[in-house]
Each structure stands twice: as structure tokens, then as C-alpha cells.
Design a protein around this motif. Structure first.
Motif, short mmCIF file in Angstrom:
data_model
loop_
_atom_site.label_atom_id
_atom_site.label_comp_id
_atom_site.label_asym_id
_atom_site.label_seq_id
_atom_site.Cartn_x
_atom_site.Cartn_y
_atom_site.Cartn_z
N ILE A 10 -5.83 11.55 -7.39
CA ILE A 10 -4.71 11.63 -6.45
C ILE A 10 -3.87 10.36 -6.51
O ILE A 10 -4.39 9.25 -6.63
N ALA A 11 -2.56 10.55 -6.44
CA ALA A 11 -1.61 9.43 -6.32
C ALA A 11 -1.47 9.16 -4.83
O ALA A 11 -0.66 9.79 -4.14
N ILE A 12 -2.25 8.24 -4.32
CA ILE A 12 -2.38 8.07 -2.88
C ILE A 12 -1.12 7.45 -2.27
O ILE A 12 -0.49 6.58 -2.88
N VAL A 13 -0.76 7.94 -1.09
CA VAL A 13 0.38 7.39 -0.35
C VAL A 13 0.02 6.03 0.23
O VAL A 13 -1.16 5.67 0.33
N THR A 14 1.04 5.28 0.61
CA THR A 14 0.85 4.09 1.44
C THR A 14 1.34 4.43 2.84
O THR A 14 2.54 4.53 3.07
N PRO A 15 0.43 4.65 3.79
CA PRO A 15 0.86 5.00 5.15
C PRO A 15 1.50 3.80 5.84
O PRO A 15 1.04 2.66 5.67
N PHE A 16 2.56 4.06 6.58
CA PHE A 16 3.21 3.01 7.36
C PHE A 16 3.19 3.36 8.85
O PHE A 16 3.23 4.52 9.22
N LYS A 17 3.17 2.31 9.67
CA LYS A 17 3.32 2.48 11.11
C LYS A 17 4.81 2.60 11.43
O LYS A 17 5.67 2.42 10.56
N LYS A 18 5.13 2.88 12.68
CA LYS A 18 6.52 3.02 13.09
C LYS A 18 7.34 1.76 12.82
O LYS A 18 8.55 1.81 12.57
N ASP A 19 6.66 0.60 12.85
CA ASP A 19 7.37 -0.66 12.60
C ASP A 19 7.46 -0.99 11.11
O ASP A 19 7.86 -2.09 10.73
N LEU A 20 7.04 -0.03 10.27
CA LEU A 20 7.10 -0.12 8.79
C LEU A 20 6.03 -1.02 8.18
O LEU A 20 6.03 -1.25 6.97
N SER A 21 5.10 -1.52 8.99
CA SER A 21 3.97 -2.26 8.43
C SER A 21 2.95 -1.27 7.87
O SER A 21 2.94 -0.10 8.25
N VAL A 22 2.12 -1.73 6.94
CA VAL A 22 1.12 -0.86 6.32
C VAL A 22 0.06 -0.45 7.35
O VAL A 22 -0.46 -1.29 8.07
N ASP A 23 -0.22 0.84 7.40
CA ASP A 23 -1.21 1.38 8.32
C ASP A 23 -2.55 1.48 7.59
O ASP A 23 -2.87 2.50 6.99
N HIS A 24 -3.32 0.41 7.67
CA HIS A 24 -4.58 0.34 6.92
C HIS A 24 -5.64 1.30 7.46
O HIS A 24 -6.47 1.80 6.69
#
Length: 292
Positions: free
Chosen positions: A10-24
Motif C-alpha cells: 500500500i502507498a500509505i497516506v500521511t494523515p493530517f490534523k485540522k491544523d495541517l500537522s501530521v496526525d501520528h
């Protein structure tokens, strides 16, 4: 390595929070969901991971999160590519490959090199890389097609160039690659809609976008194909056609993130210049997921 890169990647997404920071937290959730449901390996920092709008520091943090969540369960492939050969070599030389099984390196975009330029670029990448290299051909994004002859030449000349993620969208080009490749070289589909016929034709599986949302069924389809069970595999293939069309209707990864939000894995936030899926597209995606 051959077995490690066979099946569903899978080509995994990079999830972001509403403030555009990475959602780890969401990133870890997606890793676990995929591994628990049949994904064979994970590709980090590809197009779907919005690699071009992720900083170098963020990239290292994303790798660390995925490595921790994975806990050595499946192979990890790291995207390292671009159109500045010297910069790519520098990144390879300064990357810790302790938990990385291979790199995925895209053919140079924008510069539009000749086939000889592409060959020399990947010769340099191969010489620098301490791990196996997967070539990535995606002319719809790079504005140049890496021809079969160039791929075969690279596969023949460099032992650590072990596979290609082919995404030209041409079955004829897939057939050429599969027919003419060295015996142990892997042809991996980069087109979700062609993943099944490519695998049945002798390909090694797929590096998928939609697979991360529905890994159990998509992995089953690919493994049926690897076993030559075409009739059973096509039953699953036709279930996915509509959603594959939908997730690429506007841009990638806005489409897949809309799916992942619908199944509660992450928010549908993307970074500019990409924008989130339109409400009309989200409605169509939601209808599909509700009835899948």
C-alpha cells in the motif's frame, strides 16, 4: 526480497490534523489496520503520502511512527526520488535503513530527461543505495515515460534494482515488461484498476492506493491472481471498479482520504496545492462505502 515485495503493498497516506500537522495517532491506526487485514508491505512517502509537501524533519518523524507501529511485522519501502540526482544521493547517504527493506524511486519529473538520462540517474541511485531499489514509472506525473528498453537495461545491469512499480496505464507496456524482464525482476502494478490483469499476466501484485481502505478484500483478490484463480479474483475486481474511479476523480490522495475518513481511520485533510474532495464526490464515496 522477491517474496517480500509480492502481493499487496500500500502507498500509505500521511494523515493530517485540522491544523495541517501530521496526525501520528491516525498514521499508527492505518498501519495496524492494514497489517491486521492482509497487507503484505507498506510504502512510505510516495505520491499518496503527499511527499512533496512534507518537510525533511516530518518525513523522519513519519518513518519513526510507521516503524514503531509496524514492529517488524511487514517490510517497509521508503520513497526517495525526485529530479535532482545529487540531492537524492545525499538523502540516501544520510538515511538510516535499519528498518527499511527497499526504496521506491520515481523517474525524474519536470526535467524530461532522455532515456539515457534516466538510465544514468538510476545508475547513480543504484550505486548509492544500500538496499534494493524499486523503479517507479508514472508518466502522468513525470511528463516522461521510462521505456521498457530502459527498464530492462537497468534491471540487467544493476543487481540491486529488483523491481518496477509501473503506472503508465498501458497493458501493452506491462506485457512488454513481463515478457522481456530478467527472471527474478518484479513487475508491480501501480494502477489499481489494472492490478488484477497485470498480476494474472505474470506481475508480482500491486502498490495500491485503494488497498489501504479495504486491505482484506483487495489482498484476497491479488493473492487469488497470484494463484491463477482468475474467475474468483475477477468477482472481487468488479466490486472495486467504481470506488477506484471515484478516488482518482479529483486528485490523489484527497479521494482516498475521503474514504479513510468515512471508515474512521483519519481526517480528509490535505495540504495545498491539493484541496479536499468536493461534497458531491464525498457523497458518492460515502454511498459506496455504505453499500460495500
Amino acid at each position: 526480497m522477491k517474496n517480500k515485495l509480492t502481493g499487496l503493498g500500500i502507498a500509505i497516506v500521511t494523515p493530517f490534523k485540522k491544523d495541517l500537522s501530521v496526525d501520528h495517532e491516525s498514521l499508527s491506526k492505518i498501519v495496524n489496520y492494514n497489517i491486521e487485514n492482509g497487507t503484505n508491505y507498506i510504502v512510505i512517502s510516495g505520491t499518496t503520502g503527499e511527499s512533496v509537501t512534507v518537510s525533511k524533519i516530518e518525513k523522519k518523524e513519519i518513518i519513526a511512527t510507521i516503524v514503531k507501529a509496524n514492529n517488524n511485522r511487514v517490510p517497509l519501502v521508503l520513497g526517495i526520488g525526485g529530479n535532482n540526482t545529487a540531492e537524492i544521493i545525499e538523502e540516501i547517504n544520510t538515511t538510516n535503513f535499519k528498518d527499511i527493506s527497499a526504496i521506491l524511486s520515481v523517474s525524474p519529473a519536470y526535467s524530461k530527461p532522455t532515456q539515457e538520462g534516466i538510465y544514468q540517474h538510476f545508475k547513480a541511485v543504484s550505486s548509492a543505495s544500500p538496499v534494493p531499489v524499486i523503479l517507479y514509472n508514472v508518466p502522468g506525473r513525470t511528463a516522461s515515460n521510462m521505456l521498457t528498453e530502459t527498464v530492462i537495461r537497468l534491471a540487467t545491469d544493476f543487481e540491486n534494482i529488483v523491481a518496477i512499480k509501473e503506472a503508465a496505464g498501458s497493458m501493452f507496456q506491462y506485457f512488454q515488461l513481463i515478457k522481456n524482464k530478467p527472471k527474478d525482476f518484479l513487475v508491480i502494478s501501480g494502477d489499481d484498476d489494472l492490478a488484477l490483469p497485470v498480476t494474472l499476466a505474470g506481475g508480482a501484485g500491486v502498490i495500491s492506493v485503494i488497498g489501504q481502505a479495504f486491505p482484506e478484500k483487495f489482498s484476497k483478490m491479488i493473492h487469488l491472481a497470484l494463484e491463477g484463480k482468475a474467475k474468483e479474483a475477477f468477482k472481487l475486481h468488479y466490486q472495486f471498479l467504481d470506488i477506484i474511479s471515484l478516488i482518482f476523480a479529483e486528485n490523489n490522495p484527497a479521494g482516498i482520504k475521503a474514504v479513510l475518513e468515512k471508515i474512521n481511520l483519519c481526517k480528509d485533510v490535505v495540504r495545498l496545492p491539493l484541496v479536499a474532495a468536493t461534497d458531491s464526490l464525498k457523497t458518492k464515496i460515502a454511498d459506496f462505502v455504505n453499500n460495500f
